[in-house]
Design a protein around this motif. Structure first.
Motif, mmCIF file in Angstrom:
data_model
loop_
_atom_site.group_PDB
_atom_site.id
_atom_site.type_symbol
_atom_site.label_atom_id
_atom_site.label_comp_id
_atom_site.label_asym_id
_atom_site.label_seq_id
_atom_site.Cartn_x
_atom_site.Cartn_y
_atom_site.Cartn_z
ATOM 1 N N ASN A 31 -12.279 5.194 0.183
ATOM 2 C CA ASN A 31 -12.220 4.000 1.027
ATOM 3 C C ASN A 31 -13.588 3.569 1.559
ATOM 4 O O ASN A 31 -13.923 2.381 1.499
ATOM 5 C CB ASN A 31 -11.238 4.197 2.183
ATOM 6 C CG ASN A 31 -9.805 4.068 1.736
ATOM 7 O OD1 ASN A 31 -9.512 3.447 0.723
ATOM 8 N ND2 ASN A 31 -8.911 4.669 2.485
ATOM 9 N N TRP A 67 0.938 3.921 -3.020
ATOM 10 C CA TRP A 67 0.687 5.316 -2.685
ATOM 11 C C TRP A 67 1.794 6.194 -3.261
ATOM 12 O O TRP A 67 1.529 7.240 -3.851
ATOM 13 C CB TRP A 67 0.607 5.478 -1.167
ATOM 14 C CG TRP A 67 0.348 6.879 -0.732
ATOM 15 C CD1 TRP A 67 1.278 7.823 -0.413
ATOM 16 C CD2 TRP A 67 -0.910 7.501 -0.594
ATOM 17 N NE1 TRP A 67 0.672 8.995 -0.064
ATOM 18 C CE2 TRP A 67 -0.685 8.822 -0.169
ATOM 19 C CE3 TRP A 67 -2.224 7.073 -0.768
ATOM 20 C CZ2 TRP A 67 -1.711 9.721 0.073
ATOM 21 C CZ3 TRP A 67 -3.237 7.962 -0.522
ATOM 22 C CH2 TRP A 67 -2.983 9.268 -0.115
ATOM 23 N N CYS A 116 0.829 -1.209 0.000
ATOM 24 C CA CYS A 116 0.000 0.000 0.000
ATOM 25 C C CYS A 116 0.862 1.258 0.000
ATOM 26 O O CYS A 116 0.566 2.216 -0.706
ATOM 27 C CB CYS A 116 -0.952 -0.006 1.187
ATOM 28 S SG CYS A 116 -2.262 -1.237 1.026
#
Length: 77
Positions: free
Chosen positions: A37, A18, A14
């Motif tokens: 999200n 990102w 992640c």
């Protein structure tokens, strides 16, 4: 297995994705997409857990999508 998932997927991958997103589209649009999200969580819970999509879930998701659209439209100007 849980610790392996949390360390490899939830942390490393992640963070890597990102960083790639920030590099490709910039920090502000990437930060705006964090608000998606809850929408993906509601959608995944409906698909995977067979939870009902309530009126509040639809309304909340629509408002979040509208907000992300508006925020990204203004950041592109």
């Amino acid at each position: 297995m849980n610790l392996l998932f949390l360390s490899v997927v939830a942390s490393f991958l992640c963070f890597l994705w990102w960083s790639v997103a920030v590099k490709k589209i910039g920090a502000l649009p990437t930060s705006n997409y964090v608000y998606l999200n809850p929408v993906t969580t509601v959608g995944a819970s409906a698909l995977v857990l067979n939870e009902p999509m309530t009126v509040m879930a639809w309304l909340g998701s629509a408002l979040i999508l509208l907000g992300v659209f508006i925020a990204n439209r203004h950041s592109a100007e």
